[in-house]
Design an enzyme around this catalytic site. Structure first.
Site, PDB file in Angstrom:
ATOM      1  N   CYS A   1      -5.094 -12.144  -7.117  1.00 28.19           N
ATOM      2  CA  CYS A   1      -4.416 -12.133  -8.172  1.00 28.19           C
ATOM      3  C   CYS A   1      -4.314 -13.091  -8.908  1.00 28.19           C
ATOM      4  O   CYS A   1      -3.057 -13.100  -9.747  1.00 28.19           O
ATOM      5  CB  CYS A   1      -3.451 -11.398  -7.758  1.00 28.19           C
ATOM      6  SG  CYS A   1      -3.871 -10.108  -6.959  1.00 28.19           S
TER       7      CYS A   1
ATOM      8  N   HIS B   1       3.982 -12.800 -10.637  1.00 28.84           N
ATOM      9  CA  HIS B   1       2.262 -11.764 -10.876  1.00 28.84           C
ATOM     10  C   HIS B   1       3.262 -10.771 -10.725  1.00 28.84           C
ATOM     11  O   HIS B   1       4.032 -10.357  -9.842  1.00 28.84           O
ATOM     12  CB  HIS B   1       1.930 -11.709  -9.482  1.00 28.84           C
ATOM     13  CG  HIS B   1       0.105 -11.293  -8.546  1.00 28.84           C
ATOM     14  ND1 HIS B   1      -0.004 -10.372  -9.777  1.00 28.84           N
ATOM     15  CD2 HIS B   1       0.301 -10.835  -7.960  1.00 28.84           C
ATOM     16  CE1 HIS B   1      -1.065  -8.962  -8.937  1.00 28.84           C
ATOM     17  NE2 HIS B   1      -1.166  -9.816  -7.188  1.00 28.84           N
TER      18      HIS B   1
ATOM     19  N   ASN C   1       0.424  -3.317  -9.815  1.00 32.17           N
ATOM     20  CA  ASN C   1      -1.080  -4.439  -9.330  1.00 32.17           C
ATOM     21  C   ASN C   1      -2.323  -4.278 -10.029  1.00 32.17           C
ATOM     22  O   ASN C   1      -3.098  -3.587  -9.767  1.00 32.17           O
ATOM     23  CB  ASN C   1      -0.899  -4.778  -7.946  1.00 32.17           C
ATOM     24  CG  ASN C   1      -1.686  -6.639  -7.172  1.00 32.17           C
ATOM     25  OD1 ASN C   1      -1.802  -6.812  -8.095  1.00 32.17           O
ATOM     26  ND2 ASN C   1      -1.366  -6.872  -6.166  1.00 32.17           N
TER      27      ASN C   1
HETATM   28  N1  ACO Z   1       4.237   6.226   1.966  1.00 31.44           N
HETATM   29  C1  ACO Z   1       4.668   6.749   2.085  1.00 31.44           C
HETATM   30  N2  ACO Z   1       4.823   6.248   3.230  1.00 31.44           N
HETATM   31  C2  ACO Z   1       3.807   5.272   3.328  1.00 31.44           C
HETATM   32  C3  ACO Z   1       2.913   4.913   2.610  1.00 31.44           C
HETATM   33  C4  ACO Z   1       3.025   5.563   1.575  1.00 31.44           C
HETATM   34  N3  ACO Z   1       1.955   4.896   0.265  1.00 31.44           N
HETATM   35  N4  ACO Z   1       2.547   3.131   3.041  1.00 31.44           N
HETATM   36  C5  ACO Z   1       3.229   3.150   3.868  1.00 31.44           C
HETATM   37  N5  ACO Z   1       3.523   4.070   4.391  1.00 31.44           N
HETATM   38  C6  ACO Z   1       4.229   3.895   5.415  1.00 31.44           C
HETATM   39  C7  ACO Z   1       4.105   2.834   6.911  1.00 31.44           C
HETATM   40  O1  ACO Z   1       2.941   4.152   7.196  1.00 31.44           O
HETATM   41  C8  ACO Z   1       5.101   2.742   7.523  1.00 31.44           C
HETATM   42  O2  ACO Z   1       5.154   3.681   8.613  1.00 31.44           O
HETATM   43  P1  ACO Z   1       5.313   3.203   9.876  1.00 31.44           P
HETATM   44  O3  ACO Z   1       7.115   2.703   9.946  1.00 31.44           O
HETATM   45  O4  ACO Z   1       5.776   4.662  10.523  1.00 31.44           O
HETATM   46  O5  ACO Z   1       4.369   2.715  10.480  1.00 31.44           O
HETATM   47  C9  ACO Z   1       5.674   2.871   7.029  1.00 31.44           C
HETATM   48  O6  ACO Z   1       5.395   3.172   5.351  1.00 31.44           O
HETATM   49  C10 ACO Z   1       6.453   0.909   6.646  1.00 31.44           C
HETATM   50  O7  ACO Z   1       5.231   0.771   5.970  1.00 31.44           O
HETATM   51  P2  ACO Z   1       4.945  -0.840   5.376  1.00 31.44           P
HETATM   52  O8  ACO Z   1       4.398  -1.053   5.507  1.00 31.44           O
HETATM   53  O9  ACO Z   1       5.708  -1.795   6.855  1.00 31.44           O
HETATM   54  O10 ACO Z   1       6.007  -0.820   4.367  1.00 31.44           O
HETATM   55  P3  ACO Z   1       5.956  -2.367   3.167  1.00 31.44           P
HETATM   56  O11 ACO Z   1       8.024  -2.130   2.951  1.00 31.44           O
HETATM   57  O12 ACO Z   1       5.583  -3.721   3.847  1.00 31.44           O
HETATM   58  O13 ACO Z   1       5.002  -1.767   2.042  1.00 31.44           O
HETATM   59  C11 ACO Z   1       3.811  -2.471   0.450  1.00 31.44           C
HETATM   60  C12 ACO Z   1       4.185  -2.233   1.904  1.00 31.44           C
HETATM   61  C13 ACO Z   1       4.360  -1.714  -0.576  1.00 31.44           C
HETATM   62  C14 ACO Z   1       1.949  -2.330   0.468  1.00 31.44           C
HETATM   63  C15 ACO Z   1       4.167  -4.042   1.171  1.00 31.44           C
HETATM   64  O14 ACO Z   1       4.117  -4.714   2.094  1.00 31.44           O
HETATM   65  C16 ACO Z   1       4.191  -4.946  -0.243  1.00 31.44           C
HETATM   66  O15 ACO Z   1       4.035  -4.277  -1.658  1.00 31.44           O
HETATM   67  N6  ACO Z   1       2.719  -6.216   0.281  1.00 31.44           N
HETATM   68  C17 ACO Z   1       2.246  -7.449  -0.712  1.00 31.44           C
HETATM   69  C18 ACO Z   1       0.712  -6.672  -1.354  1.00 31.44           C
HETATM   70  C19 ACO Z   1       0.433  -7.118  -2.633  1.00 31.44           C
HETATM   71  O16 ACO Z   1       1.201  -8.837  -2.974  1.00 31.44           O
HETATM   72  N7  ACO Z   1      -0.710  -7.317  -2.386  1.00 31.44           N
HETATM   73  C20 ACO Z   1      -0.567  -8.713  -3.196  1.00 31.44           C
HETATM   74  C21 ACO Z   1      -1.941  -9.591  -3.344  1.00 31.44           C
HETATM   75  S1  ACO Z   1      -3.587  -7.683  -3.871  1.00 31.44           S
HETATM   76  C22 ACO Z   1      -5.122  -8.609  -4.871  1.00 31.44           C
HETATM   77  O17 ACO Z   1      -5.167 -10.704  -4.389  1.00 31.44           O
HETATM   78  C23 ACO Z   1      -6.412  -8.208  -5.508  1.00 31.44           C
END
Ligand code: ACO
Length: 336
Positions: free
Chosen positions: A119, A258, A288
Site C-alpha cells: 500500500c 493511506h 483499502n
Molecule cells: N466479521 C465479523 N467478525 C470478524 C470479521 C468479520 N469480517 N473479521 C474478523 N472477525 C472476528 C474475528 O474472528 C475475531 O473474533 P474472536 O474474537 O472470536 O477471535 C474478532 O472479530 C476480532 O478480530 P480482530 O482481527 O482482532 O479484529 P480487528 O478489530 O483487529 O479488525 C481488521 C480486523 C479490520 C482486519 C484490522 O485488524 C485491520 O484493519 N488491520 C489492518 C489492515 C491494514 O491496514 N492493512 C494495510 C495494509 S494492506 C496492503 O499493503 C495490501
C-alpha cells in the site's frame, strides 16, 4: 531513507483516478461470509468498495486515470520519459504493467517498470520519480498507483475480504519554478513481511495443485499485527519528515493518509494533532485500494476544491513489506 528537496523543483501537473463500476456493499458481503454491515462499519469504517469486472485487468482500470492525468497536465503520452506503476497486482508477473500501460498511452520511448511496496507503493513511486526529475534524468514522468486486490482475495475469508477494494490513481510529475515536493521519508521492515503476504506464486512456493488446494495463492494478513504497525508508522513517519523539512503539523493544510481503516486514520490524526477538517477520508466508499488509495483520495480532495496553491500536503502510506512512506509537498498552481 529521509531527505528534503534538492535539485530541480518537481510537482504534480496532472491528476486522475478511476474505479470500476461494480459496487460491492457490506450487505452483499454479509450474504457471502459470516459478517455484518455493523461489524464492518464499526471496525473499519467501510460501507462499500469497487470490484473490477472479470474482463478488467490493472491496465484497464489504470488507463482512464492515466489519460485524465495527461489531459490535465496538457500533454500527450508521447511526451512521457518514464512510467512507474506501483502495484502488487500487475496484469501478469511480467512484463511490467507499466510497459503495457506506456504502450496503450503511446509512450513508445518511455522507460517503464513496476514497483512493489504494498500500500506504500504510490509514495515510493513518487519518491523515485521525484529523484529522476530533480536530478535531471527526466522531464515528464507518469506515476500510477493501482491495485485489483479482489483478484488475490480469498472470498471465503471474512478477516480479509471485507477490507479491500479495487481502484487506481495517476499523476504526471514535471519540473516547476517553485513549490512542489519538499521531502520524503521511506522505510521497510522485512521482519514483518509474513504478516501481510501472498505465500505462493513466487520462486519460494510455485503454484501447484496442492498449493491451490491450501489457498496459498491468496492474500494472508495478520490483521492485529498490521494494525499495530500501521498506527505506529503513520505517526512516526509523518513526524520525522515534518522535522526534516523544518515544519510541524500546524503547517499541514491537507493530510492524505493511506485509506486502510478509519480507526487507523483516527488514531494517527489524534496522535499527530491534525484538525479533522484537514484530513481526507474516503475509505467508507472504496475500502483499502492498496497503491490506489492515496492518489484516489488526493483526486477526490482536488475534485472537491480542497487544495489551493501554497497548501502544504502530507501523504503517508503503509503496507506490505512491511513498508511505510511519507511525502510532503507544497501544492502548485499547475497541479490540476
Ligand atoms: N466479521 C465479523 N467478525 C470478524 C470479521 C468479520 N469480517 N473479521 C474478523 N472477525 C472476528 C474475528 O474472528 C475475531 O473474533 P474472536 O474474537 O472470536 O477471535 C474478532 O472479530 C476480532 O478480530 P480482530 O482481527 O482482532 O479484529 P480487528 O478489530 O483487529 O479488525 C481488521 C480486523 C479490520 C482486519 C484490522 O485488524 C485491520 O484493519 N488491520 C489492518 C489492515 C491494514 O491496514 N492493512 C494495510 C495494509 S494492506 C496492503 O499493503 C495490501
Amino acid at each position: 531513507m529521509i531527505g528534503s528537496a534538492n535539485g530541480y523543483r518537481v510537482s504534480i501537473s496532472g491528476l486522475g483516478a478511476h474505479v470500476p463500476d461494480r459496487v460491492l456493499t457490506n450487505e452483499e458481503l454479509a450474504r457471502m461470509v459470516d459478517t455484518s454491515d455493523e461489524w464492518i462499519r464499526t471496525r473499519t469504517g467501510i460501507r462499500e468498495r469497487r470490484i473490477a469486472g472479470p474482463e478488467e485487468a490493472l491496465t484497464d482500470v489504470s488507463l482512464p486515470a492515466a489519460r485524465t492525468a495527461l489531459e490535465r497536465a496538457g500533454i500527450s503520452g508521447s511526451q512521457l520519459d518514464f512510467v512507474i506503476v506501483a502495484t502488487v497486482t500487475p496484469d501478469m508477473t511480467f512484463p511490467a504493467t507499466a510497459a503495457l500501460l506506456a504502450d496503450a498511452l503511446g509512450a513508445s520511448d518511455a522507460g517503464a517498470y513496476d514497483l512493489s511496496a504494498g500500500c506504500t507503493g504510490f509514495v515510493y513511486a513518487l519518491a523515485q520519480a521525484y529523484g529522476m526529475l530533480a536530478g535531471g534524468l527526466c522531464r515528464t514522468v507518469l506515476v500510477v498507483g493501482g491495485d485489483l486486490l479482489s483478484r488475490i482475495i480469498d472470498w471465503s475469508d471474512r478477516s480479509t475480504c471485507v477490507v479491500f477494494g479495487d481502484g487506481a490513481g495517476a499523476v504526471v510529475l514535471q519540473r516547476v519554478d517553485s513549490g512542489g515536493f519538499l521531502g520524503f521519508e521511506l522505510g521497510a521492515d522485512g521482519a514483518g513481511g509474513r504478516d501481510l503476504c501472498v505465500p505462493a506464486g513466487g520462486s519460494r512456493l510455485p503454484v501447484t495443485p496442492e498449493v491451490l488446494a491450501a489457498g496459498q495463492q491468496y492474500l494472508q494478513m495478520n490483521g492485529r499485527e498490521v494494525f499495530k504497525f500501521a498506527t505506529r508508522v503513520l505517526v512516526s513517519s509523518a513526524e520525522k519528515l515534518l522535522e526534516q523539512c523544518g515544519m510541524t503539523v500546524d503547517d499541514v493544510d491537507v493530510y492524505v493518509p493511506h485509506q486502510a481503516n478509519v480507526r487507523i486514520i483516527d488514531h494517527a490524526v489524534e496522535k499527530l494533532g491534525i484538525p479533522r477538517e484537514r484530513v481526507v477520508v474516503n475509505v467508507d466508499r472504496y475500502g483499502n485500494t492498496s497503491s490506489g488509495s492515496i492518489p484516489l483520495a488526493l483526486a477526490e480532495a482536488v475534485g472537491e476544491g480542497r487544495l489551493t496553491k501554497g497548501d502544504i500536503v502530507l501523504m503517508t502510506g503503509m503496507g506490505a513489506g512491511l513498508t511505510w512512506g511519507s511525502g510532503l509537498m507544497e501544492w502548485t498552481e499547475e497541479a490540476a
